[in-house]
Design a protein around this motif. Structure first.
Motif, PDB file in Angstrom:
ATOM      1  N   LYS A 174     -12.998  35.294 -30.246  1.00  0.00           N
ATOM      2  CA  LYS A 174     -11.646  35.436 -30.750  1.00  0.00           C
ATOM      3  C   LYS A 174     -11.641  36.337 -31.981  1.00  0.00           C
ATOM      4  O   LYS A 174     -12.510  36.237 -32.842  1.00  0.00           O
ATOM      5  CB  LYS A 174     -11.060  34.074 -31.112  1.00  0.00           C
ATOM      6  CG  LYS A 174     -10.946  33.111 -29.943  1.00  0.00           C
ATOM      7  CD  LYS A 174     -10.007  33.635 -28.881  1.00  0.00           C
ATOM      8  CE  LYS A 174      -9.842  32.614 -27.766  1.00  0.00           C
ATOM      9  NZ  LYS A 174      -8.921  33.109 -26.690  1.00  0.00           N
ATOM     10  N   ASN A 175     -10.661  37.230 -32.040  1.00  0.00           N
ATOM     11  CA  ASN A 175     -10.556  38.197 -33.130  1.00  0.00           C
ATOM     12  C   ASN A 175      -9.442  37.801 -34.088  1.00  0.00           C
ATOM     13  O   ASN A 175      -8.289  37.640 -33.677  1.00  0.00           O
ATOM     14  CB  ASN A 175     -10.282  39.596 -32.562  1.00  0.00           C
ATOM     15  CG  ASN A 175     -11.354  40.036 -31.583  1.00  0.00           C
ATOM     16  OD1 ASN A 175     -12.515  40.159 -31.935  1.00  0.00           O
ATOM     17  ND2 ASN A 175     -10.959  40.251 -30.325  1.00  0.00           N
ATOM     18  N   ILE A 176      -9.794  37.652 -35.358  1.00  0.00           N
ATOM     19  CA  ILE A 176      -8.833  37.223 -36.372  1.00  0.00           C
ATOM     20  C   ILE A 176      -8.693  38.309 -37.435  1.00  0.00           C
ATOM     21  O   ILE A 176      -9.695  38.846 -37.916  1.00  0.00           O
ATOM     22  CB  ILE A 176      -9.277  35.902 -37.031  1.00  0.00           C
ATOM     23  CG1 ILE A 176      -9.370  34.797 -35.968  1.00  0.00           C
ATOM     24  CG2 ILE A 176      -8.315  35.503 -38.143  1.00  0.00           C
ATOM     25  CD1 ILE A 176      -9.883  33.475 -36.504  1.00  0.00           C
ATOM     26  N   LEU A 177      -7.454  38.620 -37.779  1.00  0.00           N
ATOM     27  CA  LEU A 177      -7.160  39.601 -38.819  1.00  0.00           C
ATOM     28  C   LEU A 177      -6.658  38.861 -40.055  1.00  0.00           C
ATOM     29  O   LEU A 177      -5.660  38.130 -39.984  1.00  0.00           O
ATOM     30  CB  LEU A 177      -6.103  40.596 -38.338  1.00  0.00           C
ATOM     31  CG  LEU A 177      -5.540  41.580 -39.365  1.00  0.00           C
ATOM     32  CD1 LEU A 177      -6.648  42.468 -39.940  1.00  0.00           C
ATOM     33  CD2 LEU A 177      -4.439  42.440 -38.735  1.00  0.00           C
ATOM     34  N   ILE A 178      -7.344  39.028 -41.190  1.00  0.00           N
ATOM     35  CA  ILE A 178      -6.926  38.424 -42.449  1.00  0.00           C
ATOM     36  C   ILE A 178      -6.268  39.495 -43.313  1.00  0.00           C
ATOM     37  O   ILE A 178      -6.896  40.504 -43.648  1.00  0.00           O
ATOM     38  CB  ILE A 178      -8.120  37.834 -43.223  1.00  0.00           C
ATOM     39  CG1 ILE A 178      -8.877  36.806 -42.382  1.00  0.00           C
ATOM     40  CG2 ILE A 178      -7.635  37.179 -44.516  1.00  0.00           C
ATOM     41  CD1 ILE A 178     -10.165  36.338 -43.039  1.00  0.00           C
ATOM     42  N   ILE A 179      -5.011  39.285 -43.690  1.00  0.00           N
ATOM     43  CA  ILE A 179      -4.294  40.200 -44.579  1.00  0.00           C
ATOM     44  C   ILE A 179      -4.019  39.437 -45.865  1.00  0.00           C
ATOM     45  O   ILE A 179      -3.117  38.598 -45.931  1.00  0.00           O
ATOM     46  CB  ILE A 179      -2.987  40.694 -43.941  1.00  0.00           C
ATOM     47  CG1 ILE A 179      -3.243  41.271 -42.537  1.00  0.00           C
ATOM     48  CG2 ILE A 179      -2.326  41.742 -44.823  1.00  0.00           C
ATOM     49  CD1 ILE A 179      -1.989  41.684 -41.795  1.00  0.00           C
TER      50      ILE A 179
END
Length: 231
Positions: free
Chosen positions: A3-8
Motif C-alpha cells: 500500500k502506498n501512502i502520501l504524507i503531506i
C-alpha cells in the motif's frame, strides 16, 4: 499488495516520524512538505493521503478540495484543532477521517488500517474484465462493486464514504437507516454520540451532488426521529 501512502505535512519531525513508523509496518511512504508538492506527488497508485490541515501556502483544506477534483483516495486529516465545527469543515472539504494532534501512533495505525480496509482500488484499465453490476433508481445508475455513479447519464464524483452511503440506501430502498445503522455499516466501528455529526456532514455533501434541490431532498429523505431512507 504493498500500500502506498502520501504524507503531506510541513512539520519535518512529524512527517519523518510517521514515515519511519509506517514503513516499519510494511507500507510504502512518499513525503511532501506542502500542499503544492503533495498534489504533484499524488498518483493513481496512492492508496491513502495523510494530510495536515494547518500548512503555509496551500492549506490542507484547499489541498483536500483539489485532490477531490481528481481522486477518490481516502484522506486522513491531521489537525491541532479539536472543535467539532473544525472537524465538520474538514469533512465538508472531502476528508474521510481525522486525527487530533498530539496523537498516539497506535491510534494512527488504527485509522490507517481502517481507511485502507474500506478503500477499494479502482483500475479503469481492467473494467472490461471485471464483473459489473449496476443498480438504477431515481435516474441514478450506480455500480455495486466500484465507485462509479451516473446521474441522468452524467458521471458524478463521490468520495468513498459518500458512495458507500448511497449504495447502502439504494440496495435497501424500503429500509429506514438510523444514524447508528449507517455509521456501523459504513465505518465498521462502534457508534458514539459524536458520530452523528460525521454522518450528517457526509449526507449533506452527498445531497449537494445528487439532489436537484439539496434544501428539499427527494432522493435521500430524512425520517425525523428515525434516520434516513431512499425517497
Amino acid at each position: 499488495m504493498e500500500k502506498n501512502i502520501l504524507i503531506i505535512e510541513d512539520d519535518k519531525d512529524i512527517r519523518e516520524g510517521v514515515k519511519i513508523l509506517l514503513e516499519g509496518e510494511g507500507y510504502s511512504v512518499e513525503e511532501a512538505s506542502n500542499g503544492a508538492d503533495g498534489l504533484k506527488k499524488l498518483t493513481s497508485h496512492t492508496n491513502l493521503v495523510i494530510l495536515d490541515i494547518m500548512m503555509p501556502g496551500i492549506s490542507g483544506l484547499k489541498t483536500c478540495e483539489e485532490i477531490r477534483k481528481i481522486s477518490y483516495v481516502p484522506i486522513l486529516f491531521l489537525t491541532a484543532k479539536s472543535k467539532e465545527s473544525d472537524k465538520l469543515i474538514g469533512f465538508m472539504a472531502g476528508a474521510d477521517d481525522y486525527l487530533i494532534k498530539p496523537f498516539s501512533y497506535t491510534e494512527l495505525f488504527a485509522r490507517v488500517r481502517s481507511l485502507l480496509r474500506r478503500h477499494q482500488v479502482y483500475d479503469r484499465e481492467i473494467l472490461q474484465i471485471q464483473k459489473e453490476e449496476w443498480i438504477e433508481i431515481h435516474q441514478i445508475r450506480i455500480n455495486s462493486s466500484k465507485n462509479i455513479v451516473f446521474q441522468q447519464g452524467n458521471e458524478i464524483q463521490l468520495t468513498e464514504i459518500e458512495y458507500k452511503i448511497l449504495l447502502l440506501l439504494i440496495q435497501y430502498p424500503t429500509k429506514i437507516f438510523s444514524l447508528q445503522n449507517l455509521y456501523e455499516s459504513i465505518w465498521e466501528e462502534p457508534f458514539i454520540s459524536t458520530s452523528a455529526n460525521t454522518i450528517m456532514v457526509h449526507i449533506r455533501n452527498l445531497r449537494t451532488k445528487i439532489e436537484e434541490n439539496p434544501q428539499k431532498p427527494k432522493i435521500i429523505q430524512t425520517v425525523w426521529g428515525k434516520g434516513y431512507r431512499l425517497g
